[in-house]
Design an enzyme around this catalytic site. Structure first.
Site, PDB file in Angstrom:
ATOM      1  N   LEU A 249       0.892  -1.167   0.000  1.00 58.50           N
ATOM      2  CA  LEU A 249       0.000   0.000   0.000  1.00 58.50           C
ATOM      3  C   LEU A 249       0.924   1.210   0.000  1.00 58.50           C
ATOM      4  CD1 LEU A 249      -2.715  -0.982   2.661  1.00 58.50           C
ATOM      5  CD2 LEU A 249      -2.919  -1.027   0.177  1.00 58.50           C
ATOM      6  N   ASP A 250       0.522   2.285  -0.672  1.00 60.22           N
ATOM      7  CA  ASP A 250       1.346   3.494  -0.685  1.00 60.22           C
ATOM      8  C   ASP A 250       1.511   4.032   0.728  1.00 60.22           C
ATOM      9  OD1 ASP A 250       1.359   3.303  -3.432  1.00 60.22           O
ATOM     10  OD2 ASP A 250      -0.324   4.690  -3.690  1.00 60.22           O
ATOM     11  N   ILE A 251       2.516   4.874   0.899  1.00 63.72           N
ATOM     12  CA  ILE A 251       2.791   5.413   2.240  1.00 63.72           C
ATOM     13  C   ILE A 251       1.565   6.127   2.825  1.00 63.72           C
ATOM     14  CG2 ILE A 251       3.850   7.554   1.338  1.00 63.72           C
ATOM     15  CD1 ILE A 251       5.861   7.285   3.736  1.00 63.72           C
TER      16      ILE A 251
END
Ligand code: URA
Length: 232
Positions: A101-103
Site C-alpha cells: 500500500l502506498d505510504i
C-alpha cells in the site's frame, strides 16, 4: 498456544501421542519438566525441549494490520517507519507484507511468513478482489464510473480490468479491483481527470478489515480467517 498442539506442530507425534510423551515427563518448558498437557506456551519466547532436545518450530504467522498513513509497506527502510515496526510482538524471521500500500494509503494489510499464500493472493491469474474506499477531490461523474467499470488507460500496455464501482456520495466510492498495479487506484482516477485524496483498503479476497482495529492496530488472524484465505 497449548503445549500439546505445539508439540504436534513440531511433528513430535499426533495429539494423542504427544499427550503421552508429556505425561511421561519427557518435556520441559524453560528448563522445568512438566506433566501437564494443557498448559499454554508462547512459541516465540518459551524454550521447549523433548528428551532434552530443543525444538525449533517456525510457525506460520498471519497478521492483520490496519496500516496507518506515513508508514511504508516494506521490511526495512532508512527514512520511514515500516509496517513490520507497527507489530509490537516478537515475530519469526521472514515476515513480510503481502503486496504494497502506498505510504499515504490506510487499511487492510496482511503480514505473514507464508510465501505460498502470499504468492497465491498476489498472482494476477487468480484475480483476487481488493476493495478500496476512495475519496476524490472532485465529484465523480457518470462518465468516470463508466470508464472505471469498463477499463481505464493508465499508460500501461493494457487497460485496467473492469472495476466495480459503488458510489457512497458524490466524492466517495467503494472500488473493487482485481489487479495490483503500481499506484493503480490513484492512476485510474488521474486518468479520468480526478484525484484521489484519501485511500483505504477494506478487503482482500475473503479477508475484511476489522472495524475494531484503529489505524496502526493489529491482531493475529483467527483460524477460520486463515482457512478462508487458503481455500479462497
Ligand atoms: N492503489 C493505489 O493507488 N495505491 C495503493 O496504495 C493501493 C492501490
Amino acid at each position: 498456544m497449548r503445549l500439546d498442539k505445539y508439540l504436534s506442530l513440531a511433528n513430535i507425534g499426533s495429539r494423542k501421542e504427544v499427550k503421552k510423551i508429556i505425561r511421561q515427563k519427557r518435556v520441559s518448558v524453560n528448563g522445568a519438566l512438566t506433566a501437564d498437557d494443557d498448559i499454554h506456551i508462547d512459541p516465540y519466547i518459551d524454550e521447549v525441549r523433548v528428551d532434552d532436545e530443543k525444538l525449533t518450530v517456525i510457525l506460520d504467522v498471519y497478521i492483520l494490520l490496519n496500516k496507518p498513513n506515513g508508514v511504508v509497506s516494506a521490511t526495512s527502510d532508512e527514512m520511514h517507519k515500516t509496517v513490520l515496526e507497527c507489530i509490537d510482538a516478537s515475530l519469526p524471521q521472514g515476515c513480510f507484507p503481502v503486496g504494497r500500500l502506498d505510504i499515504d494509503t490506510e487499511g487492510l494489510l496482511l503480514i505473514t511468513n507464508d510465501g505460498d499464500l502470499a504468492h497465491r493472493l498476489l498472482s494476477p491469474k487468480r484475480k483476487v478482489d481488493k476493495v478500496y474506499l476512495v475519496k476524490s477531490r472532485n465529484p465523480i461523474e457518470q462518465d468516470t464510473i463508466i470508464k472505471l467499470e469498463s477499463g481505464v488507460d493508465i499508460g500501461d500496455e493494457t487497460l485496467t480490468l473492469p472495476a466495480k464501482v459503488e458510489c457512497t456520495d458524490e466524492t466517495t466510492v467503494r472500488l473493487t479491483i482485481q489487479e495490483g498495479r503500481y499506484h493503480q487506484v490513484k492512476r485510474m482516477f488521474a486518468a479520468c481527470g480526478n484525484e484521489v485524496t484519501y485511500l483505504k483498503r477494506i478487503s482482500m479476497g475473503p479477508l475484511q478489515l476489522d472495524e475494531n482495529l484503529k489505524c496502526g492496530q493489529w491482531r493475529f488472524l483467527s483460524e477460520s480467517e486463515v482457512e478462508k484465505l487458503k481455500n479462497g
